[in-house]
Design an enzyme around this catalytic site. Structure first.
Site, short mmCIF file in Angstrom:
data_model
loop_
_atom_site.label_atom_id
_atom_site.label_comp_id
_atom_site.label_asym_id
_atom_site.label_seq_id
_atom_site.Cartn_x
_atom_site.Cartn_y
_atom_site.Cartn_z
N GLU A 49 0.97 -1.21 -0.07
CA GLU A 49 0.06 0.02 -0.06
C GLU A 49 0.78 1.31 0.05
O GLU A 49 0.39 2.35 0.64
CB GLU A 49 -0.92 -0.15 1.01
CG GLU A 49 -2.10 -1.00 0.94
CD GLU A 49 -3.27 -0.73 1.64
OE1 GLU A 49 -3.44 0.72 2.00
OE2 GLU A 49 -4.13 -1.42 2.02
N HIS A 91 -1.97 -1.69 10.47
CA HIS A 91 -1.46 -2.72 10.57
C HIS A 91 -0.13 -2.61 11.27
O HIS A 91 0.70 -1.84 11.22
CB HIS A 91 -1.05 -3.52 9.12
CG HIS A 91 -2.03 -3.82 8.13
ND1 HIS A 91 -2.59 -5.33 7.75
CD2 HIS A 91 -3.23 -3.25 7.72
CE1 HIS A 91 -3.70 -5.43 7.11
NE2 HIS A 91 -3.98 -3.94 6.95
#
Length: 426
Positions: A64, A290
């Site tokens: 990402e 995360h």
């Protein structure tokens, strides 16, 4: 010939453990770098660059990283520690995948997944992200590392997972790619955000078919820590609400980020694995939504043995059967939705064409000069555009999706027919 590519930097910075064995430390992190949406993106990427610059790792996989300028900024910040880096381009806005390495990157390859969401699902945007299975051949001084990284389609709703079949296809093709590129004697690393928990079919496909080891299960699992990396209650970006009894337990978050490995000759052994890069030191925010995962591997030539390619075929057989069931169920749903959308198209076409066959006398409600006539005329234009898009989706997108499913089912049937259920065996 390969030794000509090795840099003196890579040789001198090789890590040695207390026993004199070569160490290799890997990190994977989903950076949550969605432009205009991700919170505190600039501050978090600055913190990620500062952390990587400390030199605690030898190979890093990031997911990402959608903004190419942020990749370039990271590359400049860490280039003294990681002189080799690579960004995998693909899709409309890029794959978001990049790697940083102390050692030379000799070859790269990106395999775009055949299915990865839908173009109309703009809020999910996985289709625009160009999800792919990416490979890099890294020239470590001891032996080449076959390094794979990927980011599978997100789940979004576990109770109504409309993308499960897409992830199953992605996981299956990722497993086959590893088998096609690598040989039994190769050292293989696969890491990334698989958007699948250990009980899910995608996890088992990725782990069992190419016979990889999960570093967390090998060396990370310990009392009081469950390896969860996403949707944790202690992460300020988590939107999920937890019951008080779940806090700090195995249900507090999900384990969907992994470092898998394979060393059949036992020369590389995993000696540690842990969840890392949670909260930014000295700040009130985490590195990402995360947590990262790190694993270290020790090289020891004395442990080398003939690669063990034996396996219990019952496990891959059951996994492939489960994958077949998931895909066939989705095929039925695709066909069911096809007829629903076809009926909707016919009804809308009827509404669009109906005024053509009705009288349009001056002063009637269909007269475009009147207010109702203007509304009807505008609505017909909008519905025409909508019907064209819906027809394109039904005829093109869904037909493409059905053909992908049929192709994968044929591949699986061929594997089952010939008993080739371990993709590392050529």
């Amino acid at each position: 010939m390969a030794t000509e590519f090795r840099s003196e930097f890579g040789k001198t910075r090789s890590k040695i453990d207390a026993n004199g064995s070569e160490k290799l430390r890997i990190l994977t992190l989903n950076c949550w770098g969605i432009p205009y949406i991700s919170k505190l993106k600039r501050e978090r990427f600055d913190a990620i660059g500062h952390e990587l610059k400390k030199g605690s790792y030898d190979i890093v996989s990031l997911q990402e990283v959608w903004d190419k300028t942020e990749y370039e900024t990271l590359r400049v910040v860490v280039e003294k520690v990681f002189p080799y880096s690579y960004y995998f381009y693909g899709g409309v806005i890029g794959t978001g995948l990049c790697i940083f390495s102390r050692y030379p990157i000799l070859k790269t390859f990106a395999y775009p997944f055949a299915v990865s969401g839908y173009p109309y699902a703009i809020a999910h945007a996985d289709w625009f992200g160009g999800k792919a299975a990416c490979f890099a051949l890294i020239d470590h001084p001891k032996m080449k590392v076959h390094f794979f990284t990927s980011h599978l389609h997100a789940e979004y709703d576990r109770n109504n997972d409309v993308y499960l079949a897409h992830r199953v296809v992605q996981a299956y093709h990722l497993a086959k790619l590893i088998g096609q590129i690598t040989d039994p004697e190769d050292f293989v690393i696969l890491c990334g955000d698989m958007n699948s928990e250990p009980a899910d079919p995608c996890y088992r496909i990725i782990k069992e078919l190419p016979q990889l080891n999960d570093s967390w299960l090998e060396r990370g699992a310990k009392s009081g820590c469950y390896g969860n990396t996403c949707d944790r209650s202690d992460n300020m970006f988590t939107s999920k609400k937890y019951d008080q009894r779940q806090l700090g337990g195995p249900e507090d978050g999900k384990r969907i980020d992994y470092i898998f490995y394979r060393s059949l000759d036992q020369r590389w052994q995993c000696d540690s694995a842990c969840v890392t890069m949670s909260k930014v030191p000295g700040a009130e925010f985490p590195f990402s939504d995360h947590d990262g995962v790190e694993a270290s591997f020790v090289f020891n030539e004395s442990t080398s043995m003939k690669p063990d390619i034996s396996s219990d075929e019952r496990t891959p057989l059951s996994i492939l059967s489960e994958a077949t069931t998931v895909i066939k169920n989705e095929q039925k749903q695709v066909d069911k939705n096809f007829y629903k959308k076809l009926i909707a198209i016919l009804i809308l076409l009827g509404f669009i064409l109906l005024p053509v066959f009705l009288p349009r006398d001056e002063g009637s409600w269909l007269d475009i000069a009147g207010p109702i006539g203007k509304i009807v005329y505008t609505l017909r234009i909008l519905l025409t555009v909508f019907v064209c898009g819906l027809t394109w989706f039904v005829v093109i997108v869904r037909s493409y999706e059905r053909h992908v499913y049929e192709g994968v089912l044929r591949e699986i049937n061929l594997d089952l027919h010939h008993g080739r259920t371990s993709f590392r065996l050529k």
